[in-house]
Enzyme design. Structure first.
Site, PDB file in Angstrom:
ATOM      1  N   ARG A  66       0.828  -1.227   0.000  1.00 19.31           N
ATOM      2  CA  ARG A  66       0.000   0.000   0.000  1.00 19.31           C
ATOM      3  C   ARG A  66       0.849   1.259   0.000  1.00 19.31           C
ATOM      4  O   ARG A  66       0.398   2.313  -0.399  1.00 19.31           O
ATOM      5  CB  ARG A  66      -0.877   0.026   1.253  1.00 19.31           C
ATOM      6  CG  ARG A  66      -1.957  -1.026   1.222  1.00 19.31           C
ATOM      7  CD  ARG A  66      -2.786  -0.929   2.463  1.00 19.31           C
ATOM      8  NE  ARG A  66      -3.591   0.297   2.429  1.00 19.31           N
ATOM      9  CZ  ARG A  66      -4.821   0.374   2.874  1.00 19.31           C
ATOM     10  NH1 ARG A  66      -5.397  -0.661   3.406  1.00 19.31           N
ATOM     11  NH2 ARG A  66      -5.496   1.515   2.817  1.00 19.31           N
ATOM     12  N   LYS A  74      -1.112 -19.306   5.406  1.00 21.14           N
ATOM     13  CA  LYS A  74      -1.974 -19.425   6.556  1.00 21.14           C
ATOM     14  C   LYS A  74      -2.042 -18.101   7.304  1.00 21.14           C
ATOM     15  O   LYS A  74      -1.128 -17.299   7.147  1.00 21.14           O
ATOM     16  CB  LYS A  74      -1.506 -20.557   7.470  1.00 21.14           C
ATOM     17  CG  LYS A  74      -0.164 -20.313   8.165  1.00 21.14           C
ATOM     18  CD  LYS A  74       0.202 -21.490   9.010  1.00 21.14           C
ATOM     19  CE  LYS A  74      -0.355 -21.373  10.398  1.00 21.14           C
ATOM     20  NZ  LYS A  74       0.616 -20.948  11.399  1.00 21.14           N
ATOM     21  N   HIS A 129       4.119 -24.891   5.605  1.00 26.48           N
ATOM     22  CA  HIS A 129       5.571 -24.964   5.386  1.00 26.48           C
ATOM     23  C   HIS A 129       6.185 -26.240   5.977  1.00 26.48           C
ATOM     24  O   HIS A 129       7.270 -26.631   5.597  1.00 26.48           O
ATOM     25  CB  HIS A 129       6.283 -23.690   5.862  1.00 26.48           C
ATOM     26  CG  HIS A 129       6.512 -23.602   7.333  1.00 26.48           C
ATOM     27  ND1 HIS A 129       5.550 -23.203   8.217  1.00 26.48           N
ATOM     28  CD2 HIS A 129       7.607 -23.866   8.089  1.00 26.48           C
ATOM     29  CE1 HIS A 129       6.033 -23.221   9.443  1.00 26.48           C
ATOM     30  NE2 HIS A 129       7.288 -23.612   9.401  1.00 26.48           N
ATOM     31  N   LYS A 186       9.545 -29.297   4.688  1.00 28.53           N
ATOM     32  CA  LYS A 186      10.747 -29.668   5.453  1.00 28.53           C
ATOM     33  C   LYS A 186      11.298 -30.985   4.929  1.00 28.53           C
ATOM     34  O   LYS A 186      10.560 -31.926   4.673  1.00 28.53           O
ATOM     35  CB  LYS A 186      10.422 -29.766   6.952  1.00 28.53           C
ATOM     36  CG  LYS A 186      10.151 -28.395   7.557  1.00 28.53           C
ATOM     37  CD  LYS A 186       9.974 -28.472   9.047  1.00 28.53           C
ATOM     38  CE  LYS A 186       9.448 -27.155   9.603  1.00 28.53           C
ATOM     39  NZ  LYS A 186      10.463 -26.238  10.072  1.00 28.53           N
ATOM     40  N   GLU A 207       8.478 -25.321  21.041  1.00 29.06           N
ATOM     41  CA  GLU A 207       9.293 -24.130  20.760  1.00 29.06           C
ATOM     42  C   GLU A 207       9.704 -23.473  22.077  1.00 29.06           C
ATOM     43  O   GLU A 207       8.887 -23.361  22.994  1.00 29.06           O
ATOM     44  CB  GLU A 207       8.484 -23.109  19.957  1.00 29.06           C
ATOM     45  CG  GLU A 207       8.048 -23.597  18.603  1.00 29.06           C
ATOM     46  CD  GLU A 207       7.233 -22.529  17.872  1.00 29.06           C
ATOM     47  OE1 GLU A 207       7.813 -21.791  17.073  1.00 29.06           O
ATOM     48  OE2 GLU A 207       6.025 -22.431  18.134  1.00 29.06           O
ATOM     49  N   ASP A 227      -3.021 -22.280  15.278  1.00 29.81           N
ATOM     50  CA  ASP A 227      -1.723 -21.885  14.717  1.00 29.81           C
ATOM     51  C   ASP A 227      -0.875 -23.100  14.313  1.00 29.81           C
ATOM     52  O   ASP A 227      -0.151 -23.038  13.321  1.00 29.81           O
ATOM     53  CB  ASP A 227      -0.973 -21.053  15.782  1.00 29.81           C
ATOM     54  CG  ASP A 227       0.310 -20.433  15.243  1.00 29.81           C
ATOM     55  OD1 ASP A 227       0.273 -19.894  14.130  1.00 29.81           O
ATOM     56  OD2 ASP A 227       1.340 -20.500  15.936  1.00 29.81           O
ATOM     57  N   HIS A 255       0.032 -27.871  10.850  1.00 26.14           N
ATOM     58  CA  HIS A 255       1.312 -28.598  10.855  1.00 26.14           C
ATOM     59  C   HIS A 255       1.206 -29.997  11.489  1.00 26.14           C
ATOM     60  O   HIS A 255       1.644 -30.988  10.917  1.00 26.14           O
ATOM     61  CB  HIS A 255       2.385 -27.807  11.605  1.00 26.14           C
ATOM     62  CG  HIS A 255       2.544 -26.394  11.119  1.00 26.14           C
ATOM     63  ND1 HIS A 255       2.386 -26.037   9.807  1.00 26.14           N
ATOM     64  CD2 HIS A 255       2.845 -25.238  11.759  1.00 26.14           C
ATOM     65  CE1 HIS A 255       2.589 -24.738   9.661  1.00 26.14           C
ATOM     66  NE2 HIS A 255       2.865 -24.224  10.838  1.00 26.14           N
ATOM     67  N   LYS A 269       4.456 -23.176  23.057  1.00 27.79           N
ATOM     68  CA  LYS A 269       5.497 -22.152  23.058  1.00 27.79           C
ATOM     69  C   LYS A 269       6.088 -22.081  24.464  1.00 27.79           C
ATOM     70  O   LYS A 269       5.470 -22.499  25.433  1.00 27.79           O
ATOM     71  CB  LYS A 269       4.890 -20.795  22.667  1.00 27.79           C
ATOM     72  CG  LYS A 269       4.361 -20.807  21.223  1.00 27.79           C
ATOM     73  CD  LYS A 269       4.460 -19.454  20.573  1.00 27.79           C
ATOM     74  CE  LYS A 269       3.909 -19.473  19.162  1.00 27.79           C
ATOM     75  NZ  LYS A 269       4.878 -19.935  18.156  1.00 27.79           N
TER      76      LYS A 269
HETATM   77  C1  BG6 Z   1       4.188 -21.015  12.083  1.00 27.16           C
HETATM   78  C2  BG6 Z   1       3.466 -20.530  13.306  1.00 27.16           C
HETATM   79  O1  BG6 Z   1       3.276 -21.545  11.159  1.00 27.16           O
HETATM   80  O2  BG6 Z   1       5.114 -22.033  12.448  1.00 27.16           O
HETATM   81  C3  BG6 Z   1       4.456 -20.014  14.337  1.00 27.16           C
HETATM   82  O3  BG6 Z   1       2.585 -19.478  12.942  1.00 27.16           O
HETATM   83  C4  BG6 Z   1       5.503 -21.069  14.641  1.00 27.16           C
HETATM   84  O4  BG6 Z   1       3.780 -19.659  15.547  1.00 27.16           O
HETATM   85  C5  BG6 Z   1       6.117 -21.583  13.351  1.00 27.16           C
HETATM   86  O5  BG6 Z   1       6.496 -20.468  15.445  1.00 27.16           O
HETATM   87  C6  BG6 Z   1       7.026 -22.755  13.628  1.00 27.16           C
HETATM   88  O6  BG6 Z   1       7.698 -23.095  12.453  1.00 27.16           O
HETATM   89  P1  BG6 Z   1       9.142 -23.733  12.498  1.00 27.16           P
HETATM   90  O7  BG6 Z   1       9.457 -24.064  11.080  1.00 27.16           O
HETATM   91  O8  BG6 Z   1      10.039 -22.683  13.082  1.00 27.16           O
HETATM   92  O9  BG6 Z   1       9.039 -24.937  13.387  1.00 27.16           O
END
Ligand code: BG6
Length: 493
Positions: free
Chosen positions: A46, A145, A175, A179, A213, A232, A237, A337
């Protein structure tokens, strides 16, 4: 396979994801000579920026995410020469003319529209692309996402995007599927004869999938408060990993062959009722604690936090798959987390031996266990029983280790590099189909509704631990332990 020439248009091109992940991934592909010399990257935003202003932002925000060893001034300059910056208001059709003018019209140039924007903009962007004639048969669209926040909104996204693009043009990114270790799991299961005969209820006792994490919610509070760990991480995932572990052998690795099998897994996940939910789903939220020896605040004390927030930062689920192969095998899934470690792994635990011929009693045998490590390093570990040297038949657990980084000393690709390359090649296997997305939401939705209607709060856990005690009880009830709880016992043997 060489790529055809392309114009890659990035909506949200000056945003956080573009700077941290997408542009560094494109740089890596460029450096590896994967991109055609005339391919271009058009970032859309924008701001009324000049190209120079945009490139200054790229220098400041994207460059630090590229490994210094892979940066050379000449390469960087050549990469930057691919960029154009186009100022467009995603919701205002009139502003799309600038994009029309900036794009090439040759039929041989593939158009890729990458929507790294909030999903609320997907419908307007697609409709505006169609109305200004940019959504042609050689176009693809990539959706980031969150793909919805419940079943209805996911259906709405599918319908809105589907009005403009055919399913074969839509790339829904998860994503985790990019991997290396996840693709290796396909190789392990279907490139070897060893595991498949055992990969079933007769021989497997349980499966654990963990994505933990150490990081907290960081500066993403605005997003995270609308999401939480279930939306999330679990809905996408973790369920995708579960699909790859549990699916039947696909006919081939063509997109629909793989996605049909993943869909069957999602459809056969046992649905929760309020009663089974209370027993099998645990949610938690971190309180202050120490991670790697550093004091960290609790979730409710993070910048911009709601001091009464009930958003979960941890979730553990005991899932079941109602099929002949998996009936009765629990799949324990968890993510959180601010946990004790940063790791992602799949643990497949086999049943105990039925009878011991050794003096040692059967109970002291460790069942075989296959650990598929995704992060921090990808590898495999197979736990076996072996005889200790010397007199007598004393058995002890030993580990067979395979470290993929050590085994293949070839350059590796980050998940976004791999997935971008697949988008540019038009390979859909590692992307979710619309029905998969909806099936995943269908399974998650009763949990969301239950939490919304309940007065209860997420269970607190101290930052730097493995989550609330209830998560241990969830698996302990079945006489089992999470892998990290079982480890010290093995070491003492
Ligand atoms: C993302 C989430 O899709 O994946 C994040 O929104 C998360 O909250 C992340 O931290 C983790 O991805 P990776 O590849 O670092 O394990």
């Amino acid at each position: 396979m060489a790529l055809t020439d392309f114009d890659l248009v990035m909506f949200g091109g000056s945003g956080d994801l573009a700077m941290r992940k997408l542009l560094p991934a494109l740089y890596a592909l460029d450096r590896a000579k994967e991109l055609p010399p005339t391919a271009r990257i058009l970032c859309v935003g924008r701001h009324d920026w000049t190209l120079k202003q945009f490139l200054d932002t790229v220098n400041e925000a994207a460059k630090p995410h590229i490994a210094p060893g892979s940066l050379t001034p000449a390469m960087w300059e050549a990469f930057c020469a691919r960029f154009a910056y186009v100022s467009v208001d995603a919701t205002d059709a009139a502003t799309y003319q600038a994009l029309v003018d900036a794009m090439r019209t040759d039929a041989g140039v593939t158009r890729v529209f990458y929507l790294a924007t909030p999903p609320s903009l997907f419908a307007s962007i697609c409709l505006n692309l169609a109305s200004c004639g940019l959504a042609t048969s050689n176009s693809r669209v990539v959706l980031e996402k969150p793909l919805g926040r419940d079943l209805d909104s996911a259906r709405q996204i599918n319908a809105d995007v589907g009005r403009v693009f055919a399913e074969s043009q839509i790339f829904r990114i998860d994503h985790y599927l990019g991997k290396e270790a996840v693709q290796n799991l396909l190789a392990l299961r279907f490139g070897n004869v060893l595991f498949e005969p055992l990969w079933r209820r007769e021989w497997i006792s349980d499966v654990q999938i963990t994505i933990a994490e150490e990081l907290g919610v960081g500066n993403r509070m605005g997003y995270y408060e609308t999401s939480g760990a279930l939306r999330d991480m679990m809905q996408n995932h973790l369920l995708q990993l579960l699909c790859i572990v549990a699916m039947e052998p696909p006919l081939s690795v063509t997109p629909d062959a793989v996605r049909d099998e993943k869909l069957k897994v999602l459809c056969s996940l046992k649905r929760f009722t309020p009663t089974t939910l209370a027993l099998n789903v645990i949610r938690g939220q971190y309180r202050s604690g120490h991670v790697n020896g550093v004091a960290v605040p609790g979730y409710r004390k993070e910048p911009d936090a709601d001091p009464q927030s009930r958003t979960e930062t941890f979730v553990a689920v005991k899932a079941e798959i109602d099929t002949w192969r998996w009936a009765g095998v629990p799949f324990y899934l968890r993510t959180g987390k601010r946990m004790a470690d940063s790791l992602a792994e799949i643990v497949v635990r086999f049943k105990s031996i039925p009878h011991s011929i050794f003096a040692q009693s059967t109970g002291s045998f460790q069942p075989n266990c296959l650990v598929i490590r995704l992060q921090p390093d990808d590898g495999l570990q197979l736990n076996l029983m072996a005889k200790t040297p010397g007199d007598g038949m004393r058995l002890k657990p030993v580990e067979l280790e395979l470290d993929f980084r050590e085994t293949f000393r070839t350059p590796r690709m980050d998940a976004y590099e791999r997935l971008l390359l697949d988008v540019l090649r038009g390979h859909l296997t590692l992307f979710m189909r619309s029905d998969e997305l909806e099936a995943a939401w269908e399974w998650v939705e009763p949990i969301l509704n239950f939490w919304e209607q309940s007065d209860s709060e997420p269970m607190p856990y101290t930052a730097g631990t493995w989550g609330p005690a209830a998560a241990s009880a969830l698996i302990g009830r079945d006489g089992l332990q999470w892998r990290e709880e079982a480890l010290p016992e093995m070491e003492e043997e």
